[in-house]
Write an enzyme that holds these catalytic residues in place. Sequence first.
Site, PDB file in Angstrom:
ATOM      1  N   ASN A 207       0.842  -1.194   0.000  1.00  0.00           N
ATOM      2  CA  ASN A 207       0.000   0.000   0.000  1.00  0.00           C
ATOM      3  C   ASN A 207       0.869   1.233   0.000  1.00  0.00           C
ATOM      4  O   ASN A 207       1.999   1.184   0.484  1.00  0.00           O
ATOM      5  CB  ASN A 207      -0.802   0.034   1.306  1.00  0.00           C
ATOM      6  CG  ASN A 207      -2.154  -0.598   1.163  1.00  0.00           C
ATOM      7  OD1 ASN A 207      -2.743  -0.587   0.098  1.00  0.00           O
ATOM      8  ND2 ASN A 207      -2.651  -1.133   2.250  1.00  0.00           N
ATOM      9  N   ASP A 276      -5.118  -5.138   2.049  1.00  0.00           N
ATOM     10  CA  ASP A 276      -6.425  -5.780   2.248  1.00  0.00           C
ATOM     11  C   ASP A 276      -6.461  -7.183   1.657  1.00  0.00           C
ATOM     12  O   ASP A 276      -7.290  -7.991   2.023  1.00  0.00           O
ATOM     13  CB  ASP A 276      -7.528  -4.921   1.627  1.00  0.00           C
ATOM     14  CG  ASP A 276      -7.748  -3.658   2.435  1.00  0.00           C
ATOM     15  OD1 ASP A 276      -7.788  -3.776   3.670  1.00  0.00           O
ATOM     16  OD2 ASP A 276      -7.847  -2.568   1.835  1.00  0.00           O
ATOM     17  N   LYS A 286      10.597 -17.070  -9.234  1.00  0.00           N
ATOM     18  CA  LYS A 286      10.257 -15.769  -9.817  1.00  0.00           C
ATOM     19  C   LYS A 286       9.255 -15.951 -10.971  1.00  0.00           C
ATOM     20  O   LYS A 286       9.468 -16.797 -11.849  1.00  0.00           O
ATOM     21  CB  LYS A 286      11.541 -15.113 -10.322  1.00  0.00           C
ATOM     22  CG  LYS A 286      11.357 -13.680 -10.706  1.00  0.00           C
ATOM     23  CD  LYS A 286      12.679 -13.030 -11.024  1.00  0.00           C
ATOM     24  CE  LYS A 286      12.440 -11.683 -11.663  1.00  0.00           C
ATOM     25  NZ  LYS A 286      13.665 -11.077 -12.150  1.00  0.00           N
ATOM     26  N   PHE A 319      -7.463   4.557  11.830  1.00  0.00           N
ATOM     27  CA  PHE A 319      -7.323   5.655  10.870  1.00  0.00           C
ATOM     28  C   PHE A 319      -8.190   5.333   9.660  1.00  0.00           C
ATOM     29  O   PHE A 319      -8.381   4.158   9.330  1.00  0.00           O
ATOM     30  CB  PHE A 319      -5.861   5.806  10.427  1.00  0.00           C
ATOM     31  CG  PHE A 319      -5.102   6.777  11.284  1.00  0.00           C
ATOM     32  CD1 PHE A 319      -4.657   6.406  12.537  1.00  0.00           C
ATOM     33  CD2 PHE A 319      -4.860   8.069  10.845  1.00  0.00           C
ATOM     34  CE1 PHE A 319      -3.979   7.306  13.347  1.00  0.00           C
ATOM     35  CE2 PHE A 319      -4.182   8.980  11.638  1.00  0.00           C
ATOM     36  CZ  PHE A 319      -3.737   8.600  12.893  1.00  0.00           C
ATOM     37  N   LYS A 333     -16.703   2.961   9.451  1.00  0.00           N
ATOM     38  CA  LYS A 333     -15.588   2.080   9.853  1.00  0.00           C
ATOM     39  C   LYS A 333     -15.478   1.979  11.365  1.00  0.00           C
ATOM     40  O   LYS A 333     -15.192   0.918  11.918  1.00  0.00           O
ATOM     41  CB  LYS A 333     -14.268   2.634   9.304  1.00  0.00           C
ATOM     42  CG  LYS A 333     -14.004   2.101   7.940  1.00  0.00           C
ATOM     43  CD  LYS A 333     -12.729   2.567   7.349  1.00  0.00           C
ATOM     44  CE  LYS A 333     -12.826   2.265   5.862  1.00  0.00           C
ATOM     45  NZ  LYS A 333     -11.805   2.897   5.083  1.00  0.00           N
ATOM     46  N   LYS A 337     -15.779  -1.727  12.868  1.00  0.00           N
ATOM     47  CA  LYS A 337     -14.581  -2.326  13.461  1.00  0.00           C
ATOM     48  C   LYS A 337     -14.610  -2.295  14.987  1.00  0.00           C
ATOM     49  O   LYS A 337     -13.681  -2.778  15.628  1.00  0.00           O
ATOM     50  CB  LYS A 337     -13.329  -1.604  12.940  1.00  0.00           C
ATOM     51  CG  LYS A 337     -13.098  -1.784  11.441  1.00  0.00           C
ATOM     52  CD  LYS A 337     -11.916  -0.956  10.950  1.00  0.00           C
ATOM     53  CE  LYS A 337     -11.823  -0.937   9.435  1.00  0.00           C
ATOM     54  NZ  LYS A 337     -10.693  -1.692   8.906  1.00  0.00           N
TER      55      LYS A 337
HETATM   56  O1  C5P Z   1     -10.754  -0.584   6.138  1.00  0.00           O
HETATM   57  P1  C5P Z   1      -9.594   0.319   6.069  1.00  0.00           P
HETATM   58  O2  C5P Z   1      -8.332  -0.346   5.615  1.00  0.00           O
HETATM   59  O3  C5P Z   1      -9.833   1.598   5.342  1.00  0.00           O
HETATM   60  O4  C5P Z   1      -9.396   0.754   7.611  1.00  0.00           O
HETATM   61  C1  C5P Z   1      -8.336   1.507   8.035  1.00  0.00           C
HETATM   62  C2  C5P Z   1      -8.036   1.198   9.454  1.00  0.00           C
HETATM   63  O5  C5P Z   1      -8.082  -0.212   9.702  1.00  0.00           O
HETATM   64  C3  C5P Z   1      -6.637   1.611   9.828  1.00  0.00           C
HETATM   65  O6  C5P Z   1      -6.645   1.941  11.200  1.00  0.00           O
HETATM   66  C4  C5P Z   1      -5.830   0.348   9.549  1.00  0.00           C
HETATM   67  O7  C5P Z   1      -4.627   0.322  10.299  1.00  0.00           O
HETATM   68  C5  C5P Z   1      -6.787  -0.728   9.989  1.00  0.00           C
HETATM   69  N1  C5P Z   1      -6.666  -2.009   9.255  1.00  0.00           N
HETATM   70  C6  C5P Z   1      -6.205  -3.122   9.941  1.00  0.00           C
HETATM   71  N2  C5P Z   1      -6.133  -4.339   9.292  1.00  0.00           N
HETATM   72  C7  C5P Z   1      -6.489  -4.470   8.008  1.00  0.00           C
HETATM   73  C8  C5P Z   1      -6.959  -3.347   7.306  1.00  0.00           C
HETATM   74  C9  C5P Z   1      -7.019  -2.125   7.955  1.00  0.00           C
HETATM   75  O8  C5P Z   1      -5.852  -2.997  11.101  1.00  0.00           O
HETATM   76  N3  C5P Z   1      -6.391  -5.659   7.429  1.00  0.00           N
END
Ligand code: C5P
Length: 399
Positions: A207, A276, A286, A319, A333, A337
């Site tokens: 990312n 994600d 490779k 975040f 979110k 979450k």
């Molecule tokens: O869903 P999104 O990626 O936009 O959410 C962002 C927040 O979720 C951030 O705080 C990020 O560190 C956390 N996050 C996480 N694990 C993931 C995806 C995002 O902790 N697999």
Amino acid sequence: MKGVVVMGVTGSVAAYRAADVARDLMRAGFEVRVCLSRGAAEFVTATLFEALTGNPALTDAFDEPKPGRMAHIDWARDADVLLVCPASANALARLAAGRSEDMFSTIAVASTAPLVVAPAMNPEMFSHEATQQNLKALRDRGAIVVEPTEGDVACGEHGQGKLAPTQVIVEATLQAAMRSDLYRGTRVVVTAGPTAEPLDPVRILTNRSSGKMGYAIARAAIQMGAEVVLITGPTCLTPPPRADTRRVETASEMLTSALNACQNADLFVAAAAVADFTPKEPRSDKIRRDGDLTVELAPTQDIVATVAEKFPELVVCGFAAEVSEVEAAARAKLEKKGLSAIAANDVSRSDIGFDSDDNEVTVLFRDGSKIEIPRSSKLVVAMRLLEALRPLMAPPGKN
Ligand code: C5P
């Protein structure tokens, strides 16, 4: 006792007022230790401050009031606040550049204590671009600047350059002391940077993230007295010296590390940009460029949501980097979450967010309230965010 203020008195006519400031800091409950620059010694004497504070007043970086003890390190460690009062243009330049030329500027680079500067100088010198740039550099690093007031200055001119009133300087010092104590006795876990999911031995899925925001949170939490675990994906940054830094590559490694670190934590801040998706079956060889390639991806586990579920007592802040409908997306979110708070920022803007040294966020809380943190350096945003999260945690002494 509120703590130790190491006070740098530098070369300005207002040096005579530093004696009053030192006295009032002592009345407010601080121990005061004074360092005089050579310029200050042209206006006031070490004897004056020794008599007032009961401590030796130092000038040269090699002064050693206790033989065999390096005072610049002892005082840097003992300091709860560093105050420069008055701060001359030259003192600001030394501090901004990190030049350790006399006792105070040496202590300043050896200490993690918060810095308060109270400039006093001729109005032309104060408004000069160089001085203003030095002040910006200090502010960006979290220093509190006690603005000089407007009035008649010693050289006969009128303008902004008079040392602020004693009470304002004492209040700023108290604010800095409170800030440096806000997280004392707490344990803060921060995730930072991207994760890297291997496609094959040489390629990764990752990312966009410099890690600057997460590292700034770790640095700010340390400055506020917390014990910090920094779980970081690959970045080019240097971790803050006192952080317990744990390096990971993949989302799955970050999850394991976070679950482990959060067992006895008080606050978890998830600033990492976690991938994600991860390749279902990373190749051991490779991948060659012979035609189209289809890679099957599996979703990664949500780290922050998993931590929030597993540790219901923990204060958890996520975040949300968004490009549209920023607040609504962030609030969704926060709910989904199970977070205590979420810091939302608009990454479609080029002046903040990715790779930038600045940020601007809206912090949304579970009870529906929110606060705006205006555009400032990531360290200052981190400090404001931590100040906003502290009331959600157990009061001091209950940790
Ligand atoms: O869903 P999104 O990626 O936009 O959410 C962002 C927040 O979720 C951030 O705080 C990020 O560190 C956390 N996050 C996480 N694990 C993931 C995806 C995002 O902790 N697999």
